[in-house]
Design a protein around this motif. Structure first.
Motif, short mmCIF file in Angstrom:
data_model
loop_
_atom_site.label_atom_id
_atom_site.label_comp_id
_atom_site.label_asym_id
_atom_site.label_seq_id
_atom_site.Cartn_x
_atom_site.Cartn_y
_atom_site.Cartn_z
N ILE A 186 0.86 -1.18 0.00
CA ILE A 186 0.00 0.00 0.00
C ILE A 186 0.90 1.23 0.00
O ILE A 186 1.79 1.36 0.84
N THR A 193 -0.56 -0.65 -4.57
CA THR A 193 -1.92 -0.12 -4.43
C THR A 193 -1.84 1.32 -3.93
O THR A 193 -1.49 1.55 -2.77
N LEU A 206 -2.97 4.78 -2.32
CA LEU A 206 -3.98 5.23 -1.36
C LEU A 206 -3.83 6.73 -1.21
O LEU A 206 -2.87 7.21 -0.61
N PRO A 253 -5.46 -5.94 -6.03
CA PRO A 253 -6.07 -4.71 -5.48
C PRO A 253 -5.32 -3.50 -6.03
O PRO A 253 -4.13 -3.33 -5.76
N TRP A 304 -6.67 -0.02 -6.53
CA TRP A 304 -7.02 1.34 -6.14
C TRP A 304 -7.50 1.34 -4.70
O TRP A 304 -8.21 0.43 -4.27
N ALA A 305 -7.14 2.35 -3.96
CA ALA A 305 -7.66 2.52 -2.60
C ALA A 305 -7.93 3.99 -2.36
O ALA A 305 -7.18 4.86 -2.83
N VAL A 320 -10.75 -0.47 -0.68
CA VAL A 320 -9.90 -1.01 -1.73
C VAL A 320 -10.76 -1.66 -2.81
O VAL A 320 -11.82 -2.24 -2.52
N LEU A 361 -9.89 -1.76 3.80
CA LEU A 361 -8.56 -2.24 4.15
C LEU A 361 -8.46 -2.49 5.65
O LEU A 361 -9.00 -1.73 6.46
#
Length: 453
Positions: free
Chosen positions: A53, A77, A79, A124, A126-127, A141, A310
């Motif tokens: 992340i 990913t 964020l 995963p 996109w967050a 997520v 998440l």
């Protein structure tokens, strides 16, 4: 496919076309593709790739977009958070997530061969956070295709293409604006990202060049009929449009595409021509009856749904075993082929004058007032602020005492502007106050909800 690959393709086809424009400068597609690729190589050399992340807190929206797409290209990913948060705040909001890689300044360029990684459907990719900096955000997520596979549908509905200039006048920490910016780049259009709602003079300059704008309903009147505007389409997400707004926009030559959705659900329903909300392509909708109520809970099944929160953080998202999902929003009874009439938002987050207020934070303070059995906080429509914070109190405490407690315990944006009392709040099956149902009854003028004076 990562959106960065779309940017790289556009760079090969139209290298000198303007890709992104922000307060700190602008980048052509060739420049943006080079920046993304170099930043992705930098991340990978630091061991930041699949399974990581990447918490992004960059003030410059163009640099932020480049970092988002670089993280995605590297298989990490991204964020997006609020760049004004300090490290303590970041620690609070990412605590449920676990270890993250933090990026607070533009990523450096690393030379090398093209980044080639075969993305997996289950990655995963996109967050984003479910609310702004006034509350306790939850990190949501989703898989890449839950956004990118919906891009062609939005392009068709709104008529957005590579020759458009798309104004995204809000912070990219909001999923509404982040989606709009990433969609514009995937399409090959120019994304104008001021990072916030522009001041009057700056707004006029943006409107003179933009052909499409993404915004929330209470901002639509600010762009309708502006002298020198080149806008032809507005994509409006959030609450319902005020009466007459669409008609006024139409007279000014502006096509309005309004939609209903949620951060967890993405697109649910869309109103293309003013005849009401109907399912977005690929979406199935059910409104499941609530016992003792004329409203029901909105459940959705579609390819556009998020995976969840998440760190398994608590939130309004619920699933059944058949793949249907809800965030607790309520609507009038609905059957396929009919118009969807949404009456209340399940997550309750209130957008008021540019701030996001989380009702639970306000309720926690007001429950301490003597004479308050319980309290529900919702947003009530307001012509200029979008919504105002409204408290519905179970019991009969003096309004003066409620207001005094709000002044000492809440920030200015969090303090209720309107106060109501009720003998007993309706509750869910788990015994919690039914916020969305209270909001719907208040909007309907329920005589059992009285104004406190």
């Amino acid at each position: 496919m990562p959106v960065a690959q779309d940017v790289i393709r556009h760079a090969a086809e139209r290298p000198s076309k303007l890709a992104a424009c922000g307060p700190g400068g602008e980048l052509t597609y060739a420049e943006l593709a080079g920046k993304i690729s170099g930043a992705a190589r930098h991340l990978l050399r630091r061991g930041i790739g699949p399974g990581t992340i990447v918490a992004l807190a960059l003030a410059d929206p163009v640099e932020l977009l480049a970092a988002v797409l670089a993280a995605d290209l590297a298989g990490a990913t991204p964020l997006i958070g609020d760049h004004t948060w300090d490290r303590r705040r970041w620690s609070q909001v990412t605590a449920p997530v676990g270890p993250v890689a933090f990026v607070g300044r533009p990523l450096p360029y690393a030379a090398g061969p093209p980044v080639r990684r075969e993305p997996r459907p289950e990655d995963p990719a996109w967050a984003c956070f479910s609310s702004g900096s006034t509350g306790r955000p939850r990190a949501i997520v989703r898989r890449r295709a839950s956004w990118t596979a919906s891009f062609p549908h939005l392009s068709d509905l709104a008529g957005i293409g590579p020759d458009d200039v798309v104004l995204v006048p809000g912070p990219l920490v909001s999923s509404l604006y982040a989606f709009a910016a990433v969609h514009a780049l995937a399409t090959g259009a120019t994304a104008v990202v001021p990072g916030r709602w522009p001041a009057r003079r700056s707004l006029a300059a943006h409107l003179a060049g933009a052909t499409v704008v993404h915004l929330v309903p209470h901002r639509l009147p600010d762009v309708v009929g502006r002298s020198g505007s080149s806008l032809r389409a507005a994509v409006v997400g959030g609450a319902a449009l005020a009466p007459g707004t669409r008609e006024e926009a139409g007279r000014a030559g502006l096509h309005v595409l309004a939609y209903y959705g949620a951060t967890e659900l993405s697109f649910v329903a869309v109103d293309v021509d003013g005849d009401g909300l109907r399912p977005f392509p690929g979406v199935e909708i059910e409104v499941r009856p609530e016992a003792g109520s004329s409203f029901g809970e909105v459940w959705v099944r579609s390819p556009w749904l998020a995976d969840g929160y998440l760190g398994d953080a608590a939130g309004p998202l619920r699933r059944d075993r058949d793949g249907w999902v809800t965030v607790g929003d309520v609507a009038q009874p609905y059957r396929p082929g009919e118009v969807l009439r949404v009456r209340g938002r399940g997550d309750g987050a209130i957008q008021t004058g540019g701030a996001t207020v989380v009702p639970e934070d306000v309720e926690e303070v007001l429950r301490k007032v003597p004479g308050v059995g319980d309290v529900v906080v919702v947003g009530s429509p307001h012509p200029s602020l979008g919504a105002v914070v409204t408290a519905i109190v179970e019991g009969a405490p003096p309004r003066a005492l409620l207001e005094a407690t709000a002044r000492t315990g809440l920030d200015a944006a969090q303090r209720p502007r309107r106060w109501y009392g009720v003998l007993s709040l309706p509750r869910t099956a788990t015994g919690k106050p039914a916020r969305a149902l209270v909001a719907a009854r208040l909007a309907d003028g329920d005589p059992g909800i009285r104004r406190l004076t």
